[in-house]
Every structure is written in structure tokens, then in C-alpha cells.
Design an enzyme around this catalytic site. Structure first.
Site, mmCIF file in Angstrom:
data_model
loop_
_atom_site.group_PDB
_atom_site.id
_atom_site.type_symbol
_atom_site.label_atom_id
_atom_site.label_comp_id
_atom_site.label_asym_id
_atom_site.label_seq_id
_atom_site.Cartn_x
_atom_site.Cartn_y
_atom_site.Cartn_z
ATOM 1 N N HIS A 69 0.831 -1.206 0.000
ATOM 2 C CA HIS A 69 0.000 0.000 0.000
ATOM 3 C C HIS A 69 0.864 1.254 0.000
ATOM 4 O O HIS A 69 0.573 2.226 -0.724
ATOM 5 C CB HIS A 69 -0.912 -0.035 1.228
ATOM 6 C CG HIS A 69 -1.866 1.111 1.304
ATOM 7 N ND1 HIS A 69 -1.981 1.900 2.424
ATOM 8 C CD2 HIS A 69 -2.751 1.614 0.404
ATOM 9 C CE1 HIS A 69 -2.893 2.827 2.219
ATOM 10 N NE2 HIS A 69 -3.374 2.682 1.008
ATOM 11 N N GLU A 72 2.205 1.779 -3.475
ATOM 12 C CA GLU A 72 1.176 2.354 -4.351
ATOM 13 C C GLU A 72 1.116 3.873 -4.188
ATOM 14 O O GLU A 72 1.067 4.623 -5.172
ATOM 15 C CB GLU A 72 -0.178 1.728 -4.022
ATOM 16 C CG GLU A 72 -1.350 2.338 -4.775
ATOM 17 C CD GLU A 72 -2.552 2.604 -3.884
ATOM 18 O OE1 GLU A 72 -3.030 3.757 -3.857
ATOM 19 O OE2 GLU A 72 -3.029 1.654 -3.238
ATOM 20 N N HIS A 73 1.147 4.341 -2.954
ATOM 21 C CA HIS A 73 1.140 5.788 -2.706
ATOM 22 C C HIS A 73 2.373 6.453 -3.315
ATOM 23 O O HIS A 73 2.284 7.519 -3.925
ATOM 24 C CB HIS A 73 1.100 6.057 -1.203
ATOM 25 C CG HIS A 73 -0.271 6.017 -0.604
ATOM 26 N ND1 HIS A 73 -0.852 7.096 0.007
ATOM 27 C CD2 HIS A 73 -1.184 5.013 -0.526
ATOM 28 C CE1 HIS A 73 -2.059 6.771 0.447
ATOM 29 N NE2 HIS A 73 -2.275 5.495 0.134
ATOM 30 N N GLU A 149 -5.055 7.752 7.072
ATOM 31 C CA GLU A 149 -6.006 6.842 6.430
ATOM 32 C C GLU A 149 -6.390 5.703 7.373
ATOM 33 O O GLU A 149 -7.566 5.332 7.481
ATOM 34 C CB GLU A 149 -5.375 6.294 5.148
ATOM 35 C CG GLU A 149 -6.300 5.482 4.275
ATOM 36 C CD GLU A 149 -5.639 5.016 2.990
ATOM 37 O OE1 GLU A 149 -6.269 4.218 2.263
ATOM 38 O OE2 GLU A 149 -4.493 5.423 2.712
#
Length: 444
Positions: A69, A72-73, A149
Site C-alpha cells: 500500500h 502504491e502511494h 487513512e
């Protein structure tokens, strides 16, 4: 019949649909083992493209949980040629869209643009994929964004309840049961070296799947991809083959029980309602029973006419929100029932949730319910495929998960062939598979 999406040398070019009774669908294995699947639709003036990697949170080492994750950022934070603002501006100034999703078994970077702007989308997305800077200062900034998040998810009782439910069914100590985004502890401990190592291991041409749908030409897109991936420094060996898909399988040997006998795990929160998740392990994404599962879920809790909605909300007024759901992976799956009610009603609602599955096991489903479920599923499928992005996602799922291509008409026919007996038999299996219950709300 569905067409096998084989990975051998003999299938470097496959015509999946010749366009006589629907869109032209083609599949190629490009140099480097890159897979390209396209659906050409000249009735639209847009194109959606997705760059898929078969790597998700389940592929992380425990100490690097959250690295997929985080990566991906970071791919949106700049490349050797573009800043983060350049990447954002590239799509904004043409009215396009771009985003990415990290899941348990894959990551996808996608965009939707006018067909005339497809070359720009290819250039930007391949630049991100091959030439991301992965700068340490970018990780420090993005780490804080990811922690926010995670905090947002913890504040949402449905988010944190669902994550806890997944861990309870799939195993909190397993790669598949871990949260996709990692935890506050693992994300805080991630280093740039961890993320770069994850990138080097998984972001390779043999793993890449590209799917695109819209007003496009397959051969021209293949040429663009080869050119841009090579420019990014990827080794595109003409003889290379794609990486094998994940092994198939299913969760086996899990002892389940009746729904009312599953002990509740409470996540204590100061709320006005208790959010209930109840369920257990189920079929995998490649199971022959997956169409029967779709029908069962529609009848049980898939809409306002479903049994859960009618019997628990409409007739008794005990809840506002109630539904059933299922998730499936290459080697595992789960099913669940969700409801939210005032804390004093929790046990009554749990009993009613389980009773609906047991009633389906004991008495089956009616022809009228089968008719409604078929209409709901096929109608939803048709409406969902009105835009090119949904169809692009469907191609990606068939390549990575199913390993078979089936047209919409073939899929509808498979769903229509499901019998009431198949649904009842599957309900009997689910009724004996309850292993987890998570309640989010106040202690009573």
C-alpha cells in the site's frame, strides 16, 4: 464455453471474441512476458486502462506489512521525469481520471481518458511503474498520510469491524488475514529500503498485466507499451513468459458451528448502535459454485426484496441496515452477514440472521426468488458494464483470478443455469461454517 487464458508460448496471441456478436477482445503476451488484454468498442470516445500487478498485502513479509500500500502511494509522488504535481496535472488538464487500488492479491494503477489521450495515459502510468523515484523524503510525508487513512478507518465502525471479521475468519496470523494497509506499528516502522526491496521483487514485466477497453487499437497499444516500458529500463526479453498464477485451493478442515453458538468478539466503542459481523470461511474465487453463491447472496441479503431486509427490517423494524456479503480469493473465501441495531437488540438480531441461513438450508428457495435473483444479478452486471472502467476491471479479474475469459452472455448463461437445489446445498454448507462474530459498539 470460457476460453482458457494459458501462459505458454503457443498462446502469445489469442482472439477471445471476434467482434461479430459483441466487442472485439484480444489477448497478447508481449516481450518480457507482459500480458495485454483489450476490448475495442468504437461506440465510445474514451478508453480505460489498468496496469495490474499480482501482488497484494498477502505477499508481504510480516515485518513489512503495509509496504504494498505504501508503494502504491509512492508511485504517485514522482519519477525521474515527473514530479508529483506533474503526474496529477497530466490527467487533470485533459479531464481524465487516474487512481490506484491495493488489495489482498493485486495492485492496479488505472486511468480513464479520451481515446485521443490514451498515449499520454500510457506514458504517465508506465513512467510511474518503471521509474518511480521512491525517495525517502516522499515516504516520510506519505507515511503520515497513510497513518491518517488508518485512523479514519479506525473511526468508522463498519471499517474496523470488517477488518476484524476478516482476521477472525482468515486468521489474524496469516498473510491473507492481515489488513491491506498494515497497522500503525508496521507502517511507522517501514523504511525506504523495505519499500524498494518490495518493488524490486514484484514490479517486473513477467508480473505485469495491462487491460484496456474503449476506442482503441490493440496493436497500436501493444507498440506503445513496449516502447514506454523499454524506455523505463525494463528488460523485455522476447522469449519471456508470464509468471504463473497463484495456486488454486480453498480453506479446508475448518470446524464451524451454528451461528448462535459462535462467541462474540467485542470491539468496544461509544456508539448508539452495535454493528454485527457474523460468518465464516467459504468458496474460493475459482470454485464452480461461485455462480450459485451469487444467487444465494442475492436472495439472502442482496437488496430490498431479500430475506434479511424483509424479515428483519421491514417486518420487525429491528434494524436500518442489514445485508449479506462474500469475498473470494484464489485459494480461500468467506461469507458474512451484517446488521446494525440498538445494543439491547443485538442477540435477537443475531438469532434472526442465523435463522435465515438455516431456513434456506431446511426449506430451500422459491422459483420466484430465483427469478428475482437472476434479474438482479444480470441487470446489475449489464448496468455495471456500461462504462469502460468496469469492463477494464472485469478483464483484469478474468486474467489474474479466473484464468479464463467468458463473455457477458456466457456469464449470464452460467448464472441462469443455477438451480434451486444448488443454492440449497450451498446454504447447508454455509450453515455449518460459522466461525466468527465481531460486534462493534458499547459493552452491555
Amino acid at each position: 464455453m470460457p476460453i482458457d487464458l494459458t501462459l505458454d508460448e503457443s498462446s502469445r496471441q489469442q482472439l477471445l471474441s471476434d467482434g461479430t456478436s459483441g466487442p472485439l477482445v484480444r489477448r497478447s503476451i508481449l516481450p518480457g512476458g507482459v500480458r495485454l488484454l483489450t476490448e475495442t468498442d468504437r461506440s465510445v470516445r474514451s478508453a480505460s486502462i489498468g496496469l495490474w500487478l499480482p501482488v497484494g498485502s498477502r505477499d508481504e513479509k510480516p515485518q513489512h506489512a503495509g509496504s504494498t500500500h505504501a508503494l502504491e502511494h509512492l508511485l504517485f509522488k514522482g519519477t525521474l521525469r515527473r514530479s508529483a504535481l506533474d503526474i496529477a496535472t497530466a490527467f487533470d488538464e485533459i479531464g481524465g481520471e487516474s487512481n490506484a487500488v491495493t488489495a489482498k492479491e493485486h495492485t492496479v494503477y488505472h486511468g480513464r481518458v479520451r481515446s485521443a489521450d490514451l498515449p499520454l495515459a500510457v506514458d504517465v502510468l508506465t513512467d510511474m511503474l518503471t521509474s518511480s523515484a521512491l525517495a525517502e523524503e516522499s515516504l516520510e510525508t506519505e507515511r503520515e498520510v497513510i497513518l491518517e487513512e488508518l485512523a479514519m478507518a479506525l473511526d468508522d465502525p463498519t471499517d474496523c469491524g470488517y477488518e476484524e471479521f476478516l482476521a477472525a475468519v482468515l486468521g489474524a496470523d496469516t498473510a491473507l488475514g492481515r489488513p491491506v494497509g498494515g497497522t500503525v506499528e508496521t507502517v511507522s516502522a517501514l523504511s525506504a529500503a523495505d519499500v524498494r526491496a518490495h518493488y524490486a521483487e514484484h514490479y517486473r514485466p513477467q508480473n505485469l498485466v495491462v487491460t484496456a477497453v474503449g476506442d482503441l487499437d490493440h496493436d497500436e497499444l501493444a507498440r506503445m507499451l513496449e516502447e514506454r516500458l523499454a524506455a523505463g529500463g525494463w528488460d523485455l526479453d522476447p522469449a519471456a513468459l508470464p509468471s504463473p498464477r497463484r495456486p488454486e485451493g480453498s480453506l479446508a478442515g475448518v470446524a464451524g458451528s451454528a451461528p448462535t453458538q459462535v462467541p462474540a468478539q467485542l470491539l468496544e466503542r461509544t456508539l448508539e448502535q452495535t454493528h454485527i459481523y457474523l460468518g465464516g470461511p467459504s468458496i474460493s474465487a475459482t470454485s464452480e459454485d461461485r455462480h450459485a453463491m451469487n444467487v444465494l447472496m442475492a436472495i439472502l441479503g442482496g437488496g430490498m426484496s431479500s430475506r434479511l431486509f424483509q424479515h428483519i427490517r421491514e417486518e420487525r423494524g429491528l434494524v436500518y441496515s442489514v445485508y449479506s456479503f462474500s469475498s473470494a480469493y484464489r485459494d480461500a473465501g468467506l461469507f458474512g452477514l451484517y446488521a446494525a441495531c440498538r445494543p439491547s437488540r443485538t442477540e435477537q438480531v443475531v438469532e434472526l440472521l442465523g435463522a435465515e441461513v438455516e431456513d434456506m438450508r431446511d426449506h430451500g428457495v422459491t422459483d420466484e426468488e430465483m427469478r428475482r435473483a437472476l434479474g438482479q444479478i444480470t441487470g446489475g452486471l449489464a448496468l455495471g458494464l456500461e462504462d469502460t472502467s468496469s469492463r477494464m476491471g472485469r478483464l483484469g479479474s478474468q486474467e489474474l483470478v479466473q484464468g479464463r475469459y467468458a463473455s457477458v452472455d456466457e456469464t449470464v448463461a452460467r448464472i441462469a443455469a443455477v438451480t434451486p437445489q444448488q443454492v440449497q446445498e450451498l446454504a447447508a454448507r454455509l450453515a455449518a461454517s460459522f466461525t466468527a462474530r465481531v460486534d462493534v459498539g458499547p459493552a452491555v
